[in-house]
Write a protein that holds these residues in place. Sequence first.
Motif, short mmCIF file in Angstrom:
data_model
loop_
_atom_site.label_atom_id
_atom_site.label_comp_id
_atom_site.label_asym_id
_atom_site.label_seq_id
_atom_site.Cartn_x
_atom_site.Cartn_y
_atom_site.Cartn_z
N GLN A 62 12.90 3.93 1.71
CA GLN A 62 14.18 3.29 1.41
C GLN A 62 14.08 2.47 0.12
O GLN A 62 15.00 2.48 -0.71
N ILE A 63 12.97 1.76 -0.06
CA ILE A 63 12.77 0.97 -1.27
C ILE A 63 12.71 1.89 -2.50
O ILE A 63 13.32 1.60 -3.54
N ILE A 64 11.98 2.98 -2.39
CA ILE A 64 11.84 3.89 -3.53
C ILE A 64 13.18 4.53 -3.89
O ILE A 64 13.52 4.68 -5.07
N GLU A 65 13.97 4.85 -2.89
CA GLU A 65 15.29 5.41 -3.14
C GLU A 65 16.16 4.43 -3.92
O GLU A 65 16.85 4.80 -4.87
N TRP A 66 16.09 3.16 -3.52
CA TRP A 66 16.85 2.11 -4.19
C TRP A 66 16.31 1.87 -5.61
O TRP A 66 17.06 1.65 -6.56
N MET A 67 15.01 1.94 -5.74
CA MET A 67 14.36 1.77 -7.05
C MET A 67 14.84 2.83 -8.04
O MET A 67 15.18 2.52 -9.20
N GLU A 68 14.88 4.07 -7.58
CA GLU A 68 15.29 5.16 -8.47
C GLU A 68 16.76 5.04 -8.85
O GLU A 68 17.16 5.32 -9.99
N ASP B 186 0.82 -1.20 0.00
CA ASP B 186 0.00 0.00 0.00
C ASP B 186 0.86 1.26 0.00
O ASP B 186 0.57 2.24 -0.69
N GLY B 187 1.93 1.24 0.81
CA GLY B 187 2.80 2.41 0.88
C GLY B 187 3.47 2.71 -0.45
O GLY B 187 3.57 3.87 -0.87
N LEU B 188 3.89 1.65 -1.15
CA LEU B 188 4.52 1.84 -2.45
C LEU B 188 3.52 2.32 -3.49
O LEU B 188 3.82 3.22 -4.29
N VAL B 189 2.31 1.74 -3.48
CA VAL B 189 1.29 2.16 -4.44
C VAL B 189 0.93 3.63 -4.23
O VAL B 189 0.80 4.40 -5.19
N ALA B 190 0.79 4.04 -2.97
CA ALA B 190 0.44 5.44 -2.68
C ALA B 190 1.52 6.39 -3.21
O ALA B 190 1.20 7.48 -3.71
N GLN B 191 2.77 5.99 -3.11
CA GLN B 191 3.87 6.85 -3.55
C GLN B 191 4.06 6.82 -5.07
O GLN B 191 4.38 7.84 -5.68
N LEU B 192 3.84 5.65 -5.67
CA LEU B 192 4.16 5.49 -7.09
C LEU B 192 2.96 5.61 -8.01
O LEU B 192 3.11 5.90 -9.20
N TYR B 193 1.75 5.39 -7.47
CA TYR B 193 0.55 5.40 -8.30
C TYR B 193 -0.54 6.30 -7.70
O TYR B 193 -1.72 6.13 -8.01
N GLY B 194 -0.16 7.25 -6.82
CA GLY B 194 -1.17 8.12 -6.22
C GLY B 194 -2.04 8.79 -7.26
O GLY B 194 -1.56 9.07 -8.36
N PRO B 195 -3.34 9.01 -7.00
CA PRO B 195 -4.00 8.92 -5.69
C PRO B 195 -4.44 7.51 -5.27
O PRO B 195 -5.14 7.37 -4.27
N MET B 196 -4.06 6.47 -6.03
CA MET B 196 -4.38 5.11 -5.59
C MET B 196 -3.70 4.85 -4.25
O MET B 196 -2.59 5.33 -3.98
N THR B 197 -4.36 4.05 -3.39
CA THR B 197 -3.80 3.74 -2.08
C THR B 197 -3.57 2.25 -1.88
O THR B 197 -3.07 1.83 -0.83
#
Length: 406
Positions: free
Chosen positions: A276-282, A218-229
């Motif tokens: 942390q995951i998003i930072e690594w992803m980028e 959910d946290g990843l979806v909110a950050q990467l696909y917002g406004p989806m939660t």
Amino acid sequence: MDKQSKVDVTYLVGLMSGTSVDGIDAAVIKLSPMPEKEHGVEIELLAFENTPFPMQVRNSIFELFDRANATIDKVGAMNMWLGELYAQATLSVIGKCGLEPSQIFAVGSHGQTIYHAPKENIMDGYNLHCTVQIGDGAVIANRTAIPCVSDFRVADMAMGGQGAPLVPFTEYLLFNHPEKTLLLQNIGGIGNVTVLPANASPEQVFAFDTGPGNMIIDGLVAQLYGPMTMDDGGGIAASGQVIDELLKWMQQDEYYTMPLPKSTGRERFGQQYVAQIIEWMEANNWKAEDVIATATHLTAWSIVDSYERYIAPQYQAQQLLVGGGGSYNKTLLRDLQQLFVPYKVQVLTQEDIGGNSDAKEAVAFAVLAYYTMKRLPNNIQLVTGASQPVVMGKISWPYPGRSQEV
């Protein structure tokens, strides 16, 4: 209604809002004691509703997960605000099944967890581990004119327990099977499993948090696909591929090898973990759908790893019964079914056996409230690590106090 019916049938409401912060689950149950069976009760679900949180409320709750933002004034105001919303949800679900508030024996409200720190914390010779659930029971009681049982976890923690998980007590009452060893897996924000050995006594039941459920997804979806939660139905994960490097890193978290009893929450797998995951992803130019697929597979892996590590050495399970919001994630269920094949464990959802995945935890807190009102212990020591059985829950009475036979 005759006098015998009043004794044998009790109506209760259970309220649950979990770590996913999706909204309020409210259930009305009819409870009938079964004197012929030790610890036996029979439950009928009469009505269930989910009320999504207004976006302002959801955002404000997430703000409180950051301890720097969780100032006393904000926590206090949200405690009262949630009490009002829980009360509205209570009256709404009671009306849905055609009952009157005066017919309800009690409301059991889990509240909204904003902080859970179950690890031992010794100061001045005292263990000051703690947990915080908000949504004031006094507000619920006085808006509905029904006694409200809330703040369940602290009584268990006062006796050295982790205050979690609590649902295994009701799962033992409702699902204990004479011949099959069952695993009751809830996948909310956090995943937790209850182990019910065939024909188990309460002393044989154990349970623990398996790790993240929907929380990282959910946290990843909110950050990467917002406004989806959330990844509704697991569609995003189904379009991606598991990233081996990321999966191996996630599997190294020390939580997975901690000894039982254990529980976890947003403090470990919340916003900082997702960042942390998003930072690594980028940094690695990974695709968003592949990251979601990996997080989904991690949840499935953590459940199977928990079975192999903590359960299989003692019991061969026949079935894993999945409940909670994660049971609607088809990709997560597919991964679970595939990973459990070598262990010959059948993976089913609550709906597969005629239950309701969404209502399960709300029903549990209605049952827990019944035991509180009857002044009966409602924790399982082996599950939480408490030194003795306790009566969990604080009772708020409406004003003027309603007379209740307990």
